[in-house]
Design an enzyme around this catalytic site. Sequence first.
Site, mmCIF file in Angstrom:
data_model
loop_
_atom_site.group_PDB
_atom_site.id
_atom_site.type_symbol
_atom_site.label_atom_id
_atom_site.label_comp_id
_atom_site.label_asym_id
_atom_site.label_seq_id
_atom_site.Cartn_x
_atom_site.Cartn_y
_atom_site.Cartn_z
ATOM 1 C CG ASP A 1 10.045 -26.987 40.878
ATOM 2 O OD1 ASP A 1 9.258 -26.090 40.514
ATOM 3 O OD2 ASP A 1 11.163 -26.353 40.581
ATOM 4 C CE1 TYR B 1 20.878 -21.840 27.281
ATOM 5 C CE2 TYR B 1 22.746 -23.131 28.392
ATOM 6 C CZ TYR B 1 22.073 -22.388 27.290
ATOM 7 O OH TYR B 1 22.781 -22.461 26.080
ATOM 8 C CG HIS C 1 5.265 -25.236 43.245
ATOM 9 N ND1 HIS C 1 5.099 -26.161 42.261
ATOM 10 C CD2 HIS C 1 6.616 -24.930 43.325
ATOM 11 C CE1 HIS C 1 6.337 -26.081 42.031
ATOM 12 N NE2 HIS C 1 7.092 -25.422 42.410
#
Length: 369
Positions: free
Chosen positions: A167, A298, A345
């Site tokens: 990730d 972000y 994952h």
Amino acid sequence: MDIQPFTIAIPQADVDDLADRLARTRWPASLPGDGWSRGVPLEFLRELADYWATRYDWRAAEARLNALGQFTTEIDGQRIHFTHVRSERPDALALLITHGYPSSFVEFTALIEHLRRDFHVVAPSVPGFGFSTPVRATGWAMGRTARAWAELMRRLGYDRYGTHGGDIGAGLAGEVASVDGAHVVGVHVVTDPLTAANTATFLPGLADGLDPADPTDRLILDRMDRFRREGSGYLAIQNSRPQTIGYLLNDSPVGQLGWIAEKFEEWTDLPYDRDQLLTNVSLYWFTGSGVTAAGFLYEQTHAMGWTPPAAVPHGFAVFGADPTVRRVINPSADTYWAEYPRGLHFPAMEAPEVLAADLRTFFGKVSAS
């Protein structure tokens, strides 16, 4: 530049406050027979929240984490927390392992036990996650974090080390090698079919050569379409309005629980330790890092580009493997490639023994070359 030992010691008042908030949860209504089609089912989350409130033992988890060895330092004006476990073998290779989202260094607790004989393990918390808070400035995306990781390894005295992650951690594993290629001996990452398809959705160029008439490519395109329609909502919010969702994550433990548990249910296919999941969620809750972890996403979305890949050996461990992953990643002929049929994952939690063995194999090959 000092490295300080760190003890996790959440005040009892905070532990009691969590229990009180969980007991006073205002549960929403739900439609019968909905399953997971609209999000986390009410019955699933109520049962998990009840376990968290009445049977989960934070103090026992805290003691296990402290036993690993916790430390902090300040780099580039930011507090950086990390776990550091030295091998009994003085000549062991150092291994820098980095978590992703919505995870933390807690993901690696079982994996570290399998690695500590063969590696000096360093597992930092990404800025904005867990105890790498508060975040004191904007701009903490992949590049700045990778430079901080390189500085951390220098401070620890490691002149030669490997990197690993999944990730966000996969991106950081490669970025560290790009900024510190003189010291990184190899990059090892984990991925899975869902992650490969989701990555192709966002990274320019990965899906350009896909042919809808080819069965493998059609499967990738269908997964990409489903992710855009049904699975990308959390990213859309956090990539654009992290502060807004942060009020929920910081004020409601059940809100934080549902936000994280949904991904563990969707992105795993092997059983994982429920207490380990709740330790991860508790870490987010006690440190108030739901908003700042969202803020990292972000920052990365608004960051300027990527550092060119480093010319060091790369390895991939694919969990839940199928032909789509190799089609998306398209590794070069000399890239280390291993496939495992189960796990997705979070292999450090789903299959820590398998992942540890793969890390030993890859870095064994790197050391022998």
